[in-house]
Scaffold this active site. Structure first.
Site, PDB file in Angstrom:
ATOM      1  N   SER A 144      57.109 -34.221  27.247  1.00  8.62           N
ATOM      2  CA  SER A 144      57.908 -33.442  28.208  1.00  8.62           C
ATOM      3  C   SER A 144      57.612 -31.963  28.000  1.00  8.62           C
ATOM      4  O   SER A 144      57.212 -31.560  26.898  1.00  8.62           O
ATOM      5  CB  SER A 144      59.392 -33.730  27.931  1.00  8.62           C
ATOM      6  OG  SER A 144      60.225 -32.702  28.422  1.00  8.62           O
ATOM      7  N   TYR A 158      67.650 -34.020  23.668  1.00 14.93           N
ATOM      8  CA  TYR A 158      66.463 -34.475  24.409  1.00 14.93           C
ATOM      9  C   TYR A 158      65.235 -33.659  24.001  1.00 14.93           C
ATOM     10  O   TYR A 158      64.162 -34.209  23.726  1.00 14.93           O
ATOM     11  CB  TYR A 158      66.723 -34.346  25.914  1.00 14.93           C
ATOM     12  CG  TYR A 158      65.582 -34.838  26.780  1.00 14.93           C
ATOM     13  CD1 TYR A 158      65.415 -36.195  27.044  1.00 14.93           C
ATOM     14  CD2 TYR A 158      64.660 -33.946  27.332  1.00 14.93           C
ATOM     15  CE1 TYR A 158      64.359 -36.641  27.838  1.00 14.93           C
ATOM     16  CE2 TYR A 158      63.609 -34.383  28.127  1.00 14.93           C
ATOM     17  CZ  TYR A 158      63.462 -35.746  28.375  1.00 14.93           C
ATOM     18  OH  TYR A 158      62.412 -36.184  29.149  1.00 14.93           O
TER      19      TYR A 158
HETATM   20  N1  LIG Z   1      61.650 -37.547  35.223  1.00 13.29           N
HETATM   21  C1  LIG Z   1      61.352 -36.379  34.650  1.00 13.29           C
HETATM   22  O1  LIG Z   1      61.621 -35.296  35.202  1.00 13.29           O
HETATM   23  C2  LIG Z   1      60.611 -36.363  33.336  1.00 13.29           C
HETATM   24  C3  LIG Z   1      60.110 -35.130  32.876  1.00 13.29           C
HETATM   25  C4  LIG Z   1      59.441 -35.093  31.651  1.00 13.29           C
HETATM   26  C5  LIG Z   1      59.268 -36.262  30.921  1.00 13.29           C
HETATM   27  N2  LIG Z   1      59.771 -37.427  31.396  1.00 13.29           N
HETATM   28  C6  LIG Z   1      59.577 -38.603  30.576  1.00 13.29           C
HETATM   29  O2  LIG Z   1      58.965 -39.617  31.342  1.00 13.29           O
HETATM   30  C7  LIG Z   1      59.291 -40.896  30.763  1.00 13.29           C
HETATM   31  C8  LIG Z   1      59.719 -41.850  31.864  1.00 13.29           C
HETATM   32  O3  LIG Z   1      60.922 -41.345  32.420  1.00 13.29           O
HETATM   33  P1  LIG Z   1      61.321 -41.581  33.939  1.00 13.29           P
HETATM   34  O4  LIG Z   1      61.577 -40.241  34.513  1.00 13.29           O
HETATM   35  O5  LIG Z   1      60.388 -42.503  34.589  1.00 13.29           O
HETATM   36  O6  LIG Z   1      62.771 -42.258  33.712  1.00 13.29           O
HETATM   37  P2  LIG Z   1      63.444 -43.622  34.216  1.00 13.29           P
HETATM   38  O7  LIG Z   1      64.873 -43.512  33.821  1.00 13.29           O
HETATM   39  O8  LIG Z   1      63.112 -43.863  35.649  1.00 13.29           O
HETATM   40  O9  LIG Z   1      62.721 -44.729  33.332  1.00 13.29           O
HETATM   41  C9  LIG Z   1      62.993 -44.879  31.971  1.00 13.29           C
HETATM   42  C10 LIG Z   1      63.019 -46.355  31.655  1.00 13.29           C
HETATM   43  O10 LIG Z   1      63.238 -46.488  30.243  1.00 13.29           O
HETATM   44  C11 LIG Z   1      64.109 -47.582  30.056  1.00 13.29           C
HETATM   45  N3  LIG Z   1      64.797 -47.477  28.769  1.00 13.29           N
HETATM   46  C12 LIG Z   1      65.720 -46.560  28.402  1.00 13.29           C
HETATM   47  N4  LIG Z   1      66.165 -46.832  27.168  1.00 13.29           N
HETATM   48  C13 LIG Z   1      65.510 -47.942  26.747  1.00 13.29           C
HETATM   49  C14 LIG Z   1      65.550 -48.712  25.555  1.00 13.29           C
HETATM   50  N5  LIG Z   1      66.379 -48.405  24.541  1.00 13.29           N
HETATM   51  N6  LIG Z   1      64.734 -49.776  25.456  1.00 13.29           N
HETATM   52  C15 LIG Z   1      63.899 -50.121  26.474  1.00 13.29           C
HETATM   53  N7  LIG Z   1      63.842 -49.438  27.631  1.00 13.29           N
HETATM   54  C16 LIG Z   1      64.638 -48.360  27.766  1.00 13.29           C
HETATM   55  C17 LIG Z   1      65.087 -47.514  31.212  1.00 13.29           C
HETATM   56  O11 LIG Z   1      65.760 -48.749  31.423  1.00 13.29           O
HETATM   57  C18 LIG Z   1      64.166 -47.109  32.358  1.00 13.29           C
HETATM   58  O12 LIG Z   1      63.659 -48.241  33.027  1.00 13.29           O
HETATM   59  C19 LIG Z   1      60.351 -40.611  29.711  1.00 13.29           C
HETATM   60  O13 LIG Z   1      59.735 -40.595  28.440  1.00 13.29           O
HETATM   61  C20 LIG Z   1      60.852 -39.238  30.077  1.00 13.29           C
HETATM   62  O14 LIG Z   1      61.388 -38.550  28.966  1.00 13.29           O
HETATM   63  C21 LIG Z   1      60.416 -37.514  32.583  1.00 13.29           C
END
Ligand SMILES: NC(=O)c1ccc[n+]([C@@H]2O[C@H](COP(=O)([O-])OP(=O)(O)OC[C@H]3O[C@@H](n4cnc5c(N)ncnc54)[C@H](O)[C@@H]3O)[C@@H](O)[C@H]2O)c1
Length: 253
Positions: A144, A158
């Site tokens: 991130s 976070y």
């Molecule tokens: N969306 C953003 O703006 C953003 C920005 C920077 C980084 N990220 C990173 O991208 C990655 C994906 O995030 P996203 O935005 O697609 O989010 P999202 O919430 O759509 O997907 C995350 C998934 O992780 C699963 N999850 C959460 N806790 C869990 C656990 N204990 N065991 C198994 N599964 C679990 C959730 O059920 C969900 O399906 C993450 O690492 C997030 O930190 C996202």
């Protein structure tokens, strides 16, 4: 969807694969010819993902539970006989509960570090064993902008968890370079997924974010998948320990 098929023969496991960036990556990997396994704790979301990915291996697993993680990798190895690509990507961002450190509840800290960093460690612990047994592979850790910069004011748990993710990715690149395992970090910017629903639905919060993104828009999960394909493919054969940013210019300014 048919693509250039850059991942034919690759076997890929994606944690947090039932939603957002993980799901978009799985769909893209499949279009590029890979076999995919989705590991997620959300069973309903896994069922929905099955509609787009009927032949995916679905693993209803909590990444903080070591026994469940170990069994999931055992099951994938039994079904596929090997693993080539690991995408440790599951995370939580506790919007409304995460806070600046003087107001941050221990429970929120523990939960966030538990999923985002300890979950990453457990996924890599068992996932890398599978890659070693398969003669090499690629690990793509979702980091991130908060891994590198203090731009997530009020998201201290976070940010700390994601800083750890990047440090772990870099040292793993060093640990496993001689084993033909490449480890890289992908840094999505502000990306419209369920993770940040709370921000996206708040016009004031989202407008102030968009104001500081040079490209003038929030990213989509699909925006992130091109670099995922590159890192999963043999095109990235000399790339390890790298940070691949997909943020519309957010951290360039
Ligand atoms: N969306 C953003 O703006 C953003 C920005 C920077 C980084 N990220 C990173 O991208 C990655 C994906 O995030 P996203 O935005 O697609 O989010 P999202 O919430 O759509 O997907 C995350 C998934 O992780 C699963 N999850 C959460 N806790 C869990 C656990 N204990 N065991 C198994 N599964 C679990 C959730 O059920 C969900 O399906 C993450 O690492 C997030 O930190 C996202």
């Amino acid at each position: 969807m048919s693509g250039p098929q850059r991942l034919v023969g690759k076997r890929a496991l994606i944690t947090g694969g039932a939603s957002g960036i993980g799901l978009a990556t799985a769909i893209r990997f499949k279009a590029e010819g890979a076999r995919v396994a989705l590991l997620d704790r959300d069973e309903d979301a896994l069922d929905r993902a099955k509609q787009a990915l009927s032949d995916a291996v679905l693993l209803p697993v909590d990444v903080t539970d070591e026994t469940q993680v170990e069994e999931a990798f055992d099951s994938v190895m039994e079904q596929w006989g090997g693993l080539d690509v690991l995408v440790p990507n599951a995370a939580v961002q506790l919007i409304g509960r995460d806070a600046a450190v003087h107001e941050l509840d221990r429970e929120v800290w523990d939960l966030t570090i538990g999923v985002n960093l300890t979950g990453m460690y457990l996924t890599c612990k068992y996932g890398v064993r599978c890659l070693l047994a398969s003669g090499g592979g690629s690990v793509i850790c979702t980091a991130s902008p908060t891994s590198q910069f203090g731009i997530g004011a009020g998201f201290d748990a976070y940010s700390a968890s994601k800083g750890g993710v990047l440090a772990l990715a870099r040292v793993m690149a060093n640990d496993y370079a001689a084993d033909d395992i490449r480890v890289n970090a992908v840094v999505p910017g502000v990306t419209a997924t369920p993770l940040i629903e709370g921000l996206i639905e708040d016009p004031e919060a989202i407008n102030s974010l968009v104001d500081v993104i040079p490209m003038g828009r929030v990213g989509t999960a699909e925006d992130v998948t091109g670099v995922m394909v590159y890192l999963a493919s043999d095109d990235s054969s000399y790339a390890t320990g790298g940070v691949f940013t997909v943020d519309g210019g957010l951290t360039a300014v």
